[in-house]
Write a protein that holds these residues in place. Structure first.
Motif, short mmCIF file in Angstrom:
data_model
loop_
_atom_site.label_atom_id
_atom_site.label_comp_id
_atom_site.label_asym_id
_atom_site.label_seq_id
_atom_site.Cartn_x
_atom_site.Cartn_y
_atom_site.Cartn_z
N ASP A 56 0.68 -1.26 -0.06
CA ASP A 56 0.00 -0.01 -0.05
C ASP A 56 0.92 1.28 0.08
N TYR A 57 1.75 1.25 -0.78
CA TYR A 57 2.84 2.56 -1.00
C TYR A 57 2.22 3.57 -1.98
N LEU A 58 2.41 4.67 -1.84
CA LEU A 58 2.48 5.71 -2.67
C LEU A 58 3.84 6.14 -3.33
N PHE A 59 3.93 6.72 -4.30
CA PHE A 59 5.14 6.97 -5.14
C PHE A 59 5.09 8.59 -5.54
N HIS A 60 6.54 9.26 -5.55
CA HIS A 60 6.54 10.52 -5.80
C HIS A 60 7.77 10.39 -6.72
N SER A 74 7.38 20.52 -0.43
CA SER A 74 6.87 21.34 -1.74
C SER A 74 7.88 22.43 -1.94
N PRO A 75 8.33 22.67 -3.22
CA PRO A 75 9.10 23.94 -3.39
C PRO A 75 8.67 25.35 -2.92
N GLU A 76 7.26 25.42 -3.27
CA GLU A 76 6.73 26.74 -2.64
C GLU A 76 5.80 26.71 -1.55
N GLU A 77 6.17 25.98 -0.66
CA GLU A 77 4.93 25.93 0.47
C GLU A 77 3.59 25.52 0.17
N GLY A 78 3.41 24.53 -1.07
CA GLY A 78 2.20 24.47 -1.40
C GLY A 78 2.07 22.71 -1.10
N LYS A 79 1.36 22.19 -1.95
CA LYS A 79 1.04 20.82 -1.64
C LYS A 79 2.15 19.93 -2.31
N ILE A 80 2.22 18.55 -1.71
CA ILE A 80 3.13 17.53 -2.21
C ILE A 80 2.23 16.59 -2.88
N PHE A 81 2.61 16.10 -4.27
CA PHE A 81 1.75 15.28 -4.65
C PHE A 81 2.29 14.19 -4.67
N THR A 82 1.43 13.01 -4.62
CA THR A 82 1.82 11.50 -4.53
C THR A 82 0.85 10.86 -5.49
N SER A 83 1.33 9.56 -5.88
CA SER A 83 0.66 8.89 -7.00
C SER A 83 0.50 7.21 -6.42
N SER A 84 -0.63 6.75 -6.76
CA SER A 84 -0.72 5.38 -6.69
C SER A 84 -0.34 4.70 -7.86
N SER A 85 -0.05 5.39 -8.80
CA SER A 85 0.50 4.82 -10.16
C SER A 85 1.89 4.99 -10.09
N PRO A 86 2.75 3.78 -10.58
CA PRO A 86 4.21 4.05 -10.83
C PRO A 86 4.36 4.71 -12.06
N ALA A 87 3.49 4.34 -12.96
CA ALA A 87 3.63 5.22 -14.39
C ALA A 87 3.73 6.72 -14.08
N ILE A 88 2.73 7.23 -13.39
CA ILE A 88 2.85 8.78 -13.07
C ILE A 88 3.97 9.12 -12.39
N ALA A 89 4.42 8.54 -11.47
CA ALA A 89 5.83 8.68 -10.68
C ALA A 89 6.81 8.73 -11.55
N ALA A 141 -1.02 9.59 5.40
CA ALA A 141 -1.00 11.02 5.69
C ALA A 141 -1.36 11.95 4.32
N PHE A 142 -1.83 11.25 3.24
CA PHE A 142 -2.23 11.74 2.06
C PHE A 142 -3.63 11.90 2.03
N GLU A 143 -4.23 12.90 1.15
CA GLU A 143 -5.80 12.99 0.79
C GLU A 143 -5.85 12.74 -0.43
N LYS A 144 -6.75 11.68 -1.05
CA LYS A 144 -7.01 11.18 -2.28
C LYS A 144 -7.62 12.36 -2.96
N ASP A 147 -11.06 13.94 -7.89
CA ASP A 147 -11.43 14.14 -9.45
C ASP A 147 -10.30 12.97 -10.25
N SER A 148 -9.42 12.12 -9.36
CA SER A 148 -8.70 11.59 -9.95
C SER A 148 -8.49 9.97 -9.17
N ASN A 149 -8.27 9.06 -10.18
CA ASN A 149 -8.03 7.86 -9.43
C ASN A 149 -6.39 7.24 -9.23
N TRP A 150 -5.57 8.25 -9.38
CA TRP A 150 -4.54 8.02 -8.87
C TRP A 150 -3.47 8.97 -7.86
#
Length: 178
Positions: A56-60, A74-89, A141-144, A147-150
């Motif tokens: 049940d890992y996520l990827f960045h 986050s480079p600008e104090e915004g959000k960090i995005f991760t993915s359940s899809s290795p292809a997107i990472a 620790a991440f919010e899904k 509007d996305s499935n990954w």
């Protein structure tokens, strides 16, 4: 009589389990580490997908070489995005967001058949040769993104368990550069 000894071919699932065990104590998985696995028909994406499903890992994905003593931030104090899809990472580890637009679907088909990257107005360093996929163990620790499935996000820094080096050949999907 000379009898040759034949070893039974391992199934992809057996090979994935073998490499999971082989890399279990390794934090930094390099292209050299992955070369034998790739020669045996197991792609980096397959291996990451196996780990994601099993643990049940996520990827960045990033081109930044983040030290293990630091968090992903986050480079600008915004959000960090991760993915359940290795292809997107893998995509995010090789293609920077500094183009006019990086286009890819927010909802992937189960087999990723709809994944095409469109790069509008690339800069000189938009497309990279190598990058890193960071394995994040704490999906809670991440919010899904509804509007996305990954896609997942967090407003705080994220610890990572492993760093997997990837190269451009690891992204197996169509790329259109405009």
């Amino acid at each position: 009589m000379n009898m040759e000894r034949f070893e039974r071919q391992k199934t992809p699932e057996e090979l994935l389990e073998q490499y999971d065990a082989e890399f279990s104590d390794k934090q930094d998985i390099t292209l050299t580490d992955l070369s034998e696995m790739k020669e045996r028909g197991i792609s980096t994406e397959m291996f990451l997908d196996f780990l994601g499903n099993k643990y049940d890992y996520l990827f960045h994905g990033s081109r930044n070489d983040i030290p293990f003593s630091e968090q992903i931030k986050s480079p600008e104090e915004g959000k960090i995005f991760t993915s359940s899809s290795p292809a997107i990472a893998i995509l995010k580890s090789l293609y920077r967001n500094n183009a006019k637009n990086l286009g890819y679907p927010l909802n992937l088909a189960e087999d990723n058949s709809n994944l095409t990257l469109v790069v509008d107005g690339p800069q000189t360093d938009t497309v990279g040769e190598r990058g890193y996929v960071y394995i994040i163990p704490n999906a809670d620790a991440f919010e899904k993104d509804p509007d996305s499935n990954w896609q997942y996000s967090s407003k705080t820094g994220a610890d990572f368990l492993k760093r997997v080096q990837v190269e451009r050949d690891d992204f197996k999907y169509p790329v259109e550069i405009r």
